[in-house]
Design a protein around this motif. Structure first.
Motif, short mmCIF file in Angstrom:
data_model
loop_
_atom_site.label_atom_id
_atom_site.label_comp_id
_atom_site.label_asym_id
_atom_site.label_seq_id
_atom_site.Cartn_x
_atom_site.Cartn_y
_atom_site.Cartn_z
N GLU A 132 0.81 -1.22 0.00
CA GLU A 132 0.00 0.00 0.00
C GLU A 132 0.84 1.27 0.00
OE1 GLU A 132 -2.65 -0.26 3.27
OE2 GLU A 132 -3.64 -2.08 2.56
N ALA A 133 2.15 1.11 -0.04
CA ALA A 133 3.03 2.29 -0.02
C ALA A 133 2.97 3.02 -1.37
CB ALA A 133 4.45 1.88 0.29
N LYS A 134 2.79 4.33 -1.32
CA LYS A 134 2.74 5.11 -2.55
C LYS A 134 4.12 5.18 -3.20
CE LYS A 134 -1.09 8.06 -1.08
NZ LYS A 134 -1.53 9.46 -0.81
N GLU A 135 5.14 5.24 -2.34
CA GLU A 135 6.49 5.38 -2.85
C GLU A 135 7.46 4.77 -1.84
OE1 GLU A 135 8.69 9.00 -5.11
OE2 GLU A 135 8.12 9.41 -3.04
N VAL A 136 8.42 4.03 -2.33
CA VAL A 136 9.44 3.42 -1.48
C VAL A 136 10.79 4.02 -1.85
CG1 VAL A 136 10.60 1.30 -0.78
CG2 VAL A 136 8.15 1.27 -1.30
N LYS A 137 11.39 4.74 -0.90
CA LYS A 137 12.67 5.38 -1.13
C LYS A 137 13.67 4.93 -0.07
CE LYS A 137 11.72 7.95 -4.73
NZ LYS A 137 12.42 7.71 -6.03
N ALA A 138 14.94 4.99 -0.44
CA ALA A 138 16.00 4.58 0.48
C ALA A 138 15.95 5.38 1.78
CB ALA A 138 17.36 4.73 -0.20
N ASP A 139 15.67 6.67 1.70
CA ASP A 139 15.61 7.51 2.90
C ASP A 139 14.58 6.97 3.89
OD1 ASP A 139 17.56 9.17 1.99
OD2 ASP A 139 16.20 10.75 1.30
N GLY A 140 13.42 6.61 3.39
CA GLY A 140 12.36 6.09 4.26
C GLY A 140 12.74 4.75 4.87
N LEU A 141 13.40 3.90 4.08
CA LEU A 141 13.83 2.60 4.58
C LEU A 141 14.90 2.76 5.65
CD1 LEU A 141 13.98 0.55 1.25
CD2 LEU A 141 12.16 0.59 2.96
N VAL A 142 15.83 3.68 5.44
CA VAL A 142 16.87 3.93 6.44
C VAL A 142 16.24 4.43 7.74
CG1 VAL A 142 18.82 5.42 7.04
CG2 VAL A 142 18.71 4.36 4.77
N ASN A 143 15.25 5.30 7.62
CA ASN A 143 14.55 5.80 8.81
C ASN A 143 13.84 4.67 9.54
OD1 ASN A 143 13.60 8.06 10.47
ND2 ASN A 143 11.59 7.59 9.62
N PHE A 144 13.16 3.80 8.81
CA PHE A 144 12.47 2.66 9.41
C PHE A 144 13.44 1.77 10.17
CE2 PHE A 144 11.66 -1.93 8.60
CZ PHE A 144 10.54 -2.10 9.40
N ILE A 145 14.60 1.51 9.58
CA ILE A 145 15.60 0.65 10.22
C ILE A 145 16.20 1.32 11.44
CG2 ILE A 145 17.85 -0.45 9.88
CD1 ILE A 145 16.93 -0.65 6.84
#
Length: 254
Positions: free
Chosen positions: A106-119
């Motif tokens: 359901e994610a509109k956009e998957v970016k490295a910045d967001g993934l780094v923040n999640f981790i």
């Protein structure tokens, strides 16, 4: 001839570097279990299409987070072992036996910045240093009891006590999160004050119970593994409920 040899060695070096930097592929349950067990925190990209933009962003994120091991699993039979049914980035951590899923359907956009923040937010370890980022993962954990070490970074006690907690923490997996609070940082003065402490009082050890919003300090004296272990066990047995709380009146957060 010499030029040819040098070129061959250079080419071999480039290929080896590229190979070494590739994320491991987990093709069966046994390999996946072994990978999850290999470190305190690991991240697996349960991703089907290695040509997708999501895959590329995941690889980019992996290159930016050196403290965590990453892998890829495209085998859906393995996905089912972890209740994953669609493309998902999953972080596994030992400190509280937790699996944190980031569903991508359901994610509109998957970016490295967001993934780094999640981790970064969810990178809770056996001993996690407290700050505004790690606080999110700590307080979102189902483990609400925190064993707190207040110590001033740069002192001899800081390193020695951190190492003691690192050894002790696995004994209390799923029961306590061990948290290190650097008393030399101004942003942590509020946490110290909550326990009635000042920088000059450190090092000290405390317990914060998020379920009851109660807090206690280990009585002054040498901070040994044995004393900290007994302190934790006293809490688990309910023996601290009748002990005077530390610091000021209870609040809702550190």
């Amino acid at each position: 001839m010499l030029i040819t040899i040098c070129f061959s060695l250079l080419l071999s070096s480039v290929i080896a570097t590229e190979k070494d930097s590739a994320l491991p592929r987990l093709n069966d349950s046994k390999a996946t279990e072994a990978f999850i067990d290999s470190a305190e925190v690991v991240v697996i990209g349960f991703l089907e299409d290695e040509e997708s933009d999501t895959f590329k962003e995941f690889v980019a994120a992996a290159k930016r987070v050196d403290s965590v091991s990453f892998a890829i699993c495209a085998v859906k039979e393995v996905w089912a072992d972890y209740s994953v049914s669609s493309d998902t980035i999953t972080l596994f951590r030992k400190a509280d036996n937790h699996q944190e899923n980031l569903g991508l359907a359901e994610a509109k956009e998957v970016k490295a910045d967001g993934l780094v923040n999640f981790i970064t937010i969810n990178e809770v370890r056996y001993v996690t240093e407290y700050n505004q980022v790690t606080a999110v993962g700590l307080f979102n954990s189902e483990v609400k009891a925190h064993l707190l070490l207040f110590a001033n970074r740069g002192t001899k006690e800081f390193t020695e006590l951190r190492d003691k907690l690192q050894t002790l923490a696995p004994e209390f997996t799923g029961k306590f999160l061990f948290v290190l609070i650097n008393g030399a940082v101004k942003s942590n003065f509020k946490s110290l004050g909550y326990f009635g402490l000042k920088t000059r009082d450190l090092p000290r050890v405390g317990i914060y119970d998020g379920d009851s919003d109660m807090k206690w300090l280990l009585p002054e004296g040498e901070i040994t593994s044995e004393r900290v272990r007994e302190f934790c066990q006293s809490f688990l047995k309910g023996e601290l409920k009748d002990v005077k709380q530390a610091g000021a009146a209870p609040k809702t957060e550190l």
